[in-house]
Design an enzyme around this catalytic site. Structure first.
Site, mmCIF file in Angstrom:
data_model
loop_
_atom_site.group_PDB
_atom_site.id
_atom_site.type_symbol
_atom_site.label_atom_id
_atom_site.label_comp_id
_atom_site.label_asym_id
_atom_site.label_seq_id
_atom_site.Cartn_x
_atom_site.Cartn_y
_atom_site.Cartn_z
ATOM 1 N N LYS A 136 0.839 -1.201 0.000
ATOM 2 C CA LYS A 136 0.000 0.000 0.000
ATOM 3 C C LYS A 136 0.882 1.263 0.000
ATOM 4 O O LYS A 136 2.109 1.175 0.213
ATOM 5 C CB LYS A 136 -0.920 -0.062 1.230
ATOM 6 C CG LYS A 136 -1.926 -1.228 1.158
ATOM 7 C CD LYS A 136 -2.772 -1.329 2.424
ATOM 8 C CE LYS A 136 -3.811 -2.437 2.342
ATOM 9 N NZ LYS A 136 -4.604 -2.570 3.608
ATOM 10 N N TYR B 202 -11.982 -2.965 -3.508
ATOM 11 C CA TYR B 202 -12.548 -3.150 -2.166
ATOM 12 C C TYR B 202 -14.085 -3.196 -2.189
ATOM 13 O O TYR B 202 -14.714 -2.909 -1.162
ATOM 14 C CB TYR B 202 -12.060 -2.036 -1.239
ATOM 15 C CG TYR B 202 -10.657 -2.270 -0.696
ATOM 16 C CD1 TYR B 202 -10.342 -3.436 0.020
ATOM 17 C CD2 TYR B 202 -9.654 -1.330 -0.876
ATOM 18 C CE1 TYR B 202 -9.059 -3.644 0.525
ATOM 19 C CE2 TYR B 202 -8.364 -1.547 -0.363
ATOM 20 C CZ TYR B 202 -8.086 -2.698 0.333
ATOM 21 O OH TYR B 202 -6.821 -2.915 0.843
ATOM 22 N N ASN C 267 -1.854 -0.218 7.363
ATOM 23 C CA ASN C 267 -1.309 -1.550 7.639
ATOM 24 C C ASN C 267 -0.454 -2.134 6.501
ATOM 25 O O ASN C 267 -0.261 -3.337 6.413
ATOM 26 C CB ASN C 267 -2.405 -2.508 8.121
ATOM 27 C CG ASN C 267 -3.448 -2.799 7.075
ATOM 28 O OD1 ASN C 267 -3.348 -2.308 5.945
ATOM 29 N ND2 ASN C 267 -4.441 -3.604 7.426
ATOM 30 N N HIS D 131 -1.636 -5.542 1.393
ATOM 31 C CA HIS D 131 -2.866 -6.307 1.132
ATOM 32 C C HIS D 131 -2.489 -7.690 0.607
ATOM 33 O O HIS D 131 -1.538 -7.822 -0.157
ATOM 34 C CB HIS D 131 -3.702 -5.591 0.054
ATOM 35 C CG HIS D 131 -4.769 -6.468 -0.533
ATOM 36 N ND1 HIS D 131 -6.017 -6.612 0.056
ATOM 37 C CD2 HIS D 131 -4.774 -7.288 -1.613
ATOM 38 C CE1 HIS D 131 -6.730 -7.472 -0.660
ATOM 39 N NE2 HIS D 131 -6.007 -7.895 -1.683
ATOM 40 N N GLU E 107 -8.835 -10.721 -8.101
ATOM 41 C CA GLU E 107 -7.937 -9.579 -7.926
ATOM 42 C C GLU E 107 -6.814 -9.597 -8.961
ATOM 43 O O GLU E 107 -6.432 -8.550 -9.492
ATOM 44 C CB GLU E 107 -7.378 -9.573 -6.500
ATOM 45 C CG GLU E 107 -8.466 -9.243 -5.473
ATOM 46 C CD GLU E 107 -8.057 -9.409 -4.013
ATOM 47 O OE1 GLU E 107 -8.913 -9.169 -3.147
ATOM 48 O OE2 GLU E 107 -6.904 -9.795 -3.733
#
Ligand code: DAT
Ligand code: MG
Length: 148
Positions: A9, A49, A112, A115, A126
């Protein structure tokens, strides 16, 4: 063999964690089959998402993902989806064990770092979303030293 979609990310890219993260997957014995640094638009992040669109944190999550470039990857190996999630650690870094990526490098759930697909089916979706051009086909010469 099984494949998973892994994305570093924007915070992971900004903090210079790309090499460290790639290294963990490489050293484990998984194979890198796709890799690109890219910035995504809001509509793309919303698609990625989509399952979380009703959550109160959805908008903040999308803003975070589009806030800078991300590193999109496809990794391949036996049980790579489940094992990849273990390497990443629990969603909330407060619960992620030391030794996991989130346990070692993150503090907040909304920062965080990484992913990883949560099932073989999500990985398939994905990978199709992030790598419509397809991924590389190559075999590691170390394969028989990693797999029985
Ligand atoms: P994961 O990324 O571990 O698969 P998820 O798919 O449930 O977790 O959620 C996607 C991301 O959304 C997650 O990495 C961080 C954010 N998120 C999840 N739950 C959250 C919450 N309760 N508050 C804020 N952000 C959250
Ligand atoms: Mg998830």
């Amino acid at each position: 063999m099984e494949q998973t979609f892994i994305m570093i990310k924007p915070d992971g890219v900004q903090r210079g964690l790309v090499g460290e993260i790639i290294s963990r997957f490489e050293k484990k014995g998984f194979y890198l089959k796709g890799l690109k640094l890219m910035s995504v638009e809001q509509s793309f992040a919303e698609k990625h998402y989509a399952d979380l669109s009703s959550k109160p944190f959805f908008q903040g999550l999308v803003e975070y993902i589009i806030s800078g470039p991300v590193v999109a990857m496809v990794w391949e190996g036996k049980n790579v989806v489940t094992t990849g999630r273990k390497i990443i650690g629990a969603t909330n870094p407060s619960d992620s064990a030391p030794g996991t990526i989130r346990g070692d490098f993150a503090v907040e759930i909304g920062r965080n770092v990484i992913h990883g697909s949560d099932s073989v089916e999500s990985a398939r979706k994905e990978i199709a979303l992030w790598f419509p051009e397809g991924v590389a086909e190559w075999q590691s010469s170390a394969h028989s030293w990693i797999y029985e």
